[in-house]
Design an enzyme around this catalytic site. Structure first.
Site, PDB file in Angstrom:
ATOM      1  N   ARG A 179     -22.378 -57.343  16.285  1.00 40.89           N
ATOM      2  CA  ARG A 179     -21.832 -58.517  15.606  1.00 40.89           C
ATOM      3  C   ARG A 179     -21.746 -58.291  14.101  1.00 40.89           C
ATOM      4  NH1 ARG A 179     -25.239 -62.701  19.385  1.00 40.89           N
ATOM      5  NH2 ARG A 179     -23.592 -63.032  20.939  1.00 40.89           N
ATOM      6  N   LYS A 197     -29.488 -64.882  32.453  1.00 38.22           N
ATOM      7  CA  LYS A 197     -28.537 -65.966  32.738  1.00 38.22           C
ATOM      8  C   LYS A 197     -27.931 -65.812  34.143  1.00 38.22           C
ATOM      9  CE  LYS A 197     -27.225 -66.586  27.891  1.00 38.22           C
ATOM     10  NZ  LYS A 197     -26.324 -66.099  26.855  1.00 38.22           N
ATOM     11  N   GLY A 221     -24.458 -58.837  23.871  1.00 36.25           N
ATOM     12  CA  GLY A 221     -24.940 -57.900  22.843  1.00 36.25           C
ATOM     13  C   GLY A 221     -25.447 -56.566  23.344  1.00 36.25           C
ATOM     14  N   GLY A 239     -22.653 -65.399  26.400  1.00 34.84           N
ATOM     15  CA  GLY A 239     -22.570 -66.720  27.019  1.00 34.84           C
ATOM     16  C   GLY A 239     -21.212 -67.380  26.830  1.00 34.84           C
TER      17      GLY A 239
END
Ligand code: 3PG
Ligand code: MG
Length: 406
Positions: free
Chosen positions: A40, A203, A361, A384
């Site tokens: 990022r 997740k 990531g 997400g």
């Protein structure tokens, strides 16, 4: 998802004071207070040079969540941006107090200022259904009048209706969002088939639902499941994966068991589950079968060689491959092997003309640490948020950008 918002391209940023909300949430080595590798930050640095060079840039961002060990100040992020950018980045340990206000007032075009972790502001993380409520928070009310433009470009956190993401009275979309949507559009519209999703990491239930959505709409041909999603499916099917694994997914399992079993029954030819898993056997990688997981009752941190082989075969015959989450616990050296092998498989597929997109990531970090970041089609800064898109949902950030365009 409609994208009729105002873009940074629609205004002249030269000489202007610009606040940009970005997502530089990074993987942090907490013991040494160091950023491991941040795709990022690497995505941010070129846009600071290309788009914002003649603006006074105030960066607002978050790191982790309150209570987590990696919920740090952003001074280390400022250092990392500075190193990659090759010019100074100012940092204040403040968000909208006097120190921040003065630093913003004094900032000149060509300068960059990073404010502190926005999640230290207590009203940041409410889920604001009503965006005007976010507008009335003290932070937004203080910062917005100090700048010419608020550019909301936190694509990795676009699924959060947080104050700094949906709260600016007027908002512009930034270059990172533009690039992400341009690439993700290819899979939102008509992806070339066969298409595979490589699903790993945490997740689990969200990933399962995204997978199901894409089977239901006919886009997806294969789901290569690993990580907690595989554990969730195995447990739903009645396998004992050990208490260590079970307790991480038991709430999701309880709430969704029937749905998982029914979806699995429907798509079992297309859902590829691991045949072998890796455990840490006194510092060595030991491959075990699924049936052995219960009796070992320890973290199954990676997929084994048989599974890698099976996944490779499928990746090799697909024209579109989307990875969300690594197959192993990438932070731990001992569980890193299959993640690198999957990156390798995606690189090979790219060479043969497949569209390959890595989200989340960790796998992006794996690709760049292996020097392969430029050898796949696109590395998304979103995990997400990408899942939400893959599940056919609108994103609060995009919705706010539409509602609050200039
Ligand atoms: C992420 O890393 O997933 C984004 O920065 C959003 O963070 P969150 O999941 O803690 O809201
Ligand atoms: Mg996250």
């Amino acid at each position: 998802m409609k994208m009729d918002y105002t873009s940074y391209k629609d205004v002249d940023l030269k000489g202007k004071k610009v606040l940009m909300r970005v997502d530089i949430n990074s993987n942090i080595d907490v013991e040494n207070n160091k950023i491991r590798d941040s795709p990022r930050i690497r995505a941010l640095v070129p846009v600071l040079n290309e788009i914002y060079k003649e603006s006074a840039v105030i960066i607002l961002a978050h790191q982790s969540r309150p209570g987590n060990p990696d919920f740090t100040d952003l001074d280390i992020h400022a250092k990392e941006i500075e190193t990659q950018l090759g010019r100074p980045v100012k940092f204040v340990k403040d968000i909208y107090g006097e120190e921040a206000i003065n630093a913003i007032k004094e900032l000149k075009p060509g300068e960059v200022l990073l404010l502190n972790n926005v999640r230290k502001f207590e009203d940041e993380m409410k889920e604001y259904k009503d965006f005007s409520e976010a507008e009335n928070t003290a932070m937004i009310k203080t910062l917005f009048p100090l700048v010419d433009y608020a550019i909301v470009d936190a694509f990795g956190a676009a699924h959060r209706a947080h104050a700094s993401i949906v709260g600016w009275p007027k908002m512009l979309a930034g270059p990172i969002t533009d690039k992400e949507l341009e690439n993700l559009k290819k899979i939102m519209e008509e992806p070339e088939k066969p298409m595979a999703m490589l699903i790993g990491g945490a997740k689990a239930i969200d990933k399962f639902k995204a997978m199901k959505y894409n089977f239901d709409n006919g886009k997806l041909d294969y789901a290569l499941c690993s990580g907690l999603t595989a554990i969730l499916i195995f447990e739903a099917l009645g396998k004992n994966m050990g208490e260590v694994n079970h307790k991480i997914i038991d709430k999701d399992l309880e709430a969704n068991k029937d749905m998982i079993v029914a979806a699995y029954e429907n798509y079992k030819d297309k859902i590829i589950l691991p045949e072998d898993l890796i455990i840490n056997d006194n510092g060595n990688r030991k491959a075990i079968t699924i049936d052995e997981a219960g009796s070992y009752n320890t973290t199954t941190g990676d997929i084994g060689p048989k599974t890698v082989e099976r996944f490779n075969e499928i990746i090799a015959k697909c024209k579109t491959i989307i990875a969300n989450g690594p197959p192993g616990i990438f932070e731990q050296e001992i569980f890193r092997k299959a993640t690198n092998e999957m990156v390798e498989a995606m690189v090979d597929a790219t060479k043969k003309g497949a569209l390959t997109i890595i989200g989340g990531g960790e796998m992006g970090a794996a690709a760049s640490m292996a020097g392969k970041a430029d050898d796949v089609s696109f590395i998304s800064t979103a995990g997400g948020a990408m899942l939400e898109i893959l599940s056919g949902n609108d994103l609060p950030m995009i919705k706010a950008l539409r509602e609050k365009k200039l």
